[in-house]
Design a protein around this motif. Sequence first.
Motif, PDB file in Angstrom:
ATOM      1  N   ALA A 122      -1.150   1.583   7.852  1.00 28.69           N
ATOM      2  CA  ALA A 122      -1.924   0.844   6.857  1.00 28.69           C
ATOM      3  C   ALA A 122      -2.284  -0.507   7.452  1.00 28.69           C
ATOM      4  CB  ALA A 122      -1.121   0.667   5.570  1.00 28.69           C
TER       5      ALA A 122
ATOM      6  N   LYS B 100       0.845  -1.187   0.000  1.00 29.13           N
ATOM      7  CA  LYS B 100       0.000   0.000   0.000  1.00 29.13           C
ATOM      8  C   LYS B 100       0.879   1.236   0.000  1.00 29.13           C
ATOM      9  CE  LYS B 100      -4.166  -1.782   2.308  1.00 29.13           C
ATOM     10  NZ  LYS B 100      -5.085  -1.631   3.455  1.00 29.13           N
ATOM     11  N   SER B 101       0.363   2.290  -0.653  1.00 28.66           N
ATOM     12  CA  SER B 101       1.090   3.562  -0.714  1.00 28.66           C
ATOM     13  C   SER B 101       0.227   4.657  -0.087  1.00 28.66           C
ATOM     14  CB  SER B 101       1.423   3.919  -2.158  1.00 28.66           C
ATOM     15  OG  SER B 101       2.059   5.176  -2.225  1.00 28.66           O
TER      16      SER B 101
ATOM     17  N   PHE C  81      -3.463  -4.554   6.773  1.00 28.83           N
ATOM     18  CA  PHE C  81      -3.357  -5.628   5.787  1.00 28.83           C
ATOM     19  C   PHE C  81      -4.018  -6.892   6.333  1.00 28.83           C
ATOM     20  CE2 PHE C  81       0.338  -2.904   5.191  1.00 28.83           C
ATOM     21  CZ  PHE C  81       0.348  -2.683   3.818  1.00 28.83           C
TER      22      PHE C  81
END
Length: 858
Positions: A261, A249-250, A263
């Motif tokens: 983030a 992810k960015s 996950f």
Amino acid sequence: MSVFTSTNLCSKWELKQVDAVGVSTPNDEFLPVSQFPTNIHLDLLAHNLIPDPFIGLNEYKVQWVGEQKWLYRTTFATASALAGEKTVLQFDGLDTFALVSLNGIQILEAENMHRTFRVDISDKVKEGENVLEILFDSAIIRGKKLMQERDFKPAGFTSSTDKSRLLVRKAQYHYAWNWGPELTTCGPWRPVHLERYSTRISDLWTQVDVSIATRSADVSVFAEIDGERDDCSIIFTILGPEQNTLVTKSLELSGKGPFSAQFKIDDASFWWPVGLGKQPLYTVRAELIHKNITLHEKLRKIGLRSATIIQRPLKDAPGTSFFVEVNGIPIFSSGSNWCPADHFVPRISDARYRKLLKMFVMANQNMIRVWGGGVYEEDIFYDICDELGILVWNDFMFACGTYPADVPFQNTIAAEVEDNLRRLRHHPSIVAWCGNNEDYLFATLFKTEYDINDPNPESWLKSNFPGRYIYEKLLPDLCDTFVPNTSYHPGSPWGGKSFNDPTVGDTHMWEVWHHISRPWQEYPKLGSRFVSEFGISSLPHIKTIESYLVDSPPTERHPHSRTVDHHNKEMQHERKMATYLIENFKYGFGLEEYIYVSQLNQAEAMTCALRAWRREWKGEGREYCGGSLIWQFNPTWQVTSKALVDYFNRPKMAYFTVKRDIAPLSLGIERKEIKTSRFEFTRAFIDTETRFLGWATNVTLEPMLCSLVIKVFELSTGSEVFSQVETREIAANVSTELFDLELPQSQSSDEQPLIISTCLRTLTVDNTEGPMLARCTNWPQPYRYLNMPKPTLDMRIHGDRITVKSDVPVKGLAFYVEDVDAVEFEDNLLDLVPGDEQVVVANGLGGRPVTWRYYGME
């Protein structure tokens, strides 16, 4: 923006003595350091300015070193900085009181060995050559001055020679311990880095929630950013155990952060303790990006697992359980306590860490306790524990004393703990943090104003046990912030109505050896919910002793010589060792025999404790004992101690008996006498029934169908007087009671000692017996009453294998080789019974000669 760079400043270092005190010929010229990182003793030793303090009585001759000031210096070159670029020096460890100067300007005053220090030198660094100097003051002198200035009067005594250590944030064992020398070190004991960057990832961490049922894990990744963020993004990536990219992810950077983030990992590979599964490690990567250029990258290895200490009510017993549960599976913790592998930590190589920790695992140990009088260990230590599946119980660095808790002390502790929790929190091996070692014991022993029922932290600070505020307020708050998913325990020992309540929390079982020196045969009734320290001392290998006798006269090669005594730091060790040896064995006073019988005594004591306490692992709601940790696995120098492995990584004989007693499947036997009076008040007419009870402990997750063989032999003749074979299923992850039988009568004499032997063999589907899984023997106590027969040993050596059998029972058959470091025995110190041929693998033996010794050998 500039790309992050880090340079290890490990070259061009030199040192000299400054403002010498009490020294007629000071070392006032700069000399090159011997290595880097380093400490003063290593450097002086390399230049032959002090004798080796580990040899003979040299410890006394080098005490002056710890009372001096020492200056370390290096130079480094830098180019001109870019606009907005920072230049930072990071000191991973300075031991302990240090004034740091750059180009003659003071940039740091450090007073804590356990901290990491970062100093922005952007406005002080020069283009071209720079001079970095670190002036180290004497920790022992500074500590004494602090005691005087603050009128510090701690309650009671401490376990070292100087109370001032309680005010100094330095490894406490440097002040001497009951297994270590008094050698007060100083120096840059961990690396120094020069960093340049416009922006960097200052911290990267995760929180992991696993679902064993769905084989999935939720991973939250967090990062903190130091520096400019305009037009920057961060890319989070999780790589699998095979380094394959799983998810990424960015994020665009906006605000202060931390940036995070979430996950989801499906088909997750879970991290398990050794013996219960594999140890797959995932990699979390964060990349700081500016205009498609990676400015900085940081990696963390993580394991997907859950772990917690379980304390809940028990069935049919008072108090609560105390055991570690990993991935929903209760774990019986079998292991040892860890002290630094060398008094001088900078010379411990990665290879030495790996050697010791592999030996730890090879001995079937699954939990290691990092003791609170040492150091927060090196990264490589925890990396290896992650790889090998070793559970780590980590103390905070407080040991055996009543520490202060004023605001300045709290502040340095808070910074120290934050540094180390940030550094170490990604390691799956660390399953528990503990507030201190034995400080509650000292608070109780010396009758401080410690009221266990007082819930007010502010009143704790006003008592003469203010350290309680640290252990029950400051540290748990910091753990909640930085390691919220890791168990915290206020102290060791701690819990219940007293610091050593056997029904709640953990205990240190020192009624054997210390305290009243009870016989080690009483270990079975001295257990608790979790025994985190216990042990018996023994001498190390003969070659280890000879290493410190190298400059001593031949008369010192005696178990009671001054030099051998000097390498035994136990208080009243002469009385304690003599008591335990003379209570149990017949022996002479030659050095080799004394070493053997002391190691046999240690091995028998550990067997007595470990078998009995593992017996109390009885299943859900009946986890009456959840673990036992031996004091200790390793020492810091060549010393007579309770360690299982000596300073040169040479295993004592107890190493091998422990390996068998805590194997995935092990056996135990209890010999029990039942006396019945024939009529009231008689002393003469007593009937005695002797029974022998057996059990097996299976700590694997699978039940085992086994062939159980029980035999009883006469000691003097080897004649078999009882034999029984039956098929038994040994349940998974519990102890199983196997038999309760009456001891048969000897065929030759009522006074004939009888040796009980059991073993378990695998069974195939067609009921054919397979390999041996476990052995156990039980002998009458004490051994000194036994007249040991002279056996006929049938011994054969083929390559790396020794095969041996005997015609009569043999106690403690130990094998030795001349080149001790070239051969690694997988087993040793055997008990033999007739008809049971045993095979010992000795890697590297290659058919070379072997000598041996057994109990009662002439």
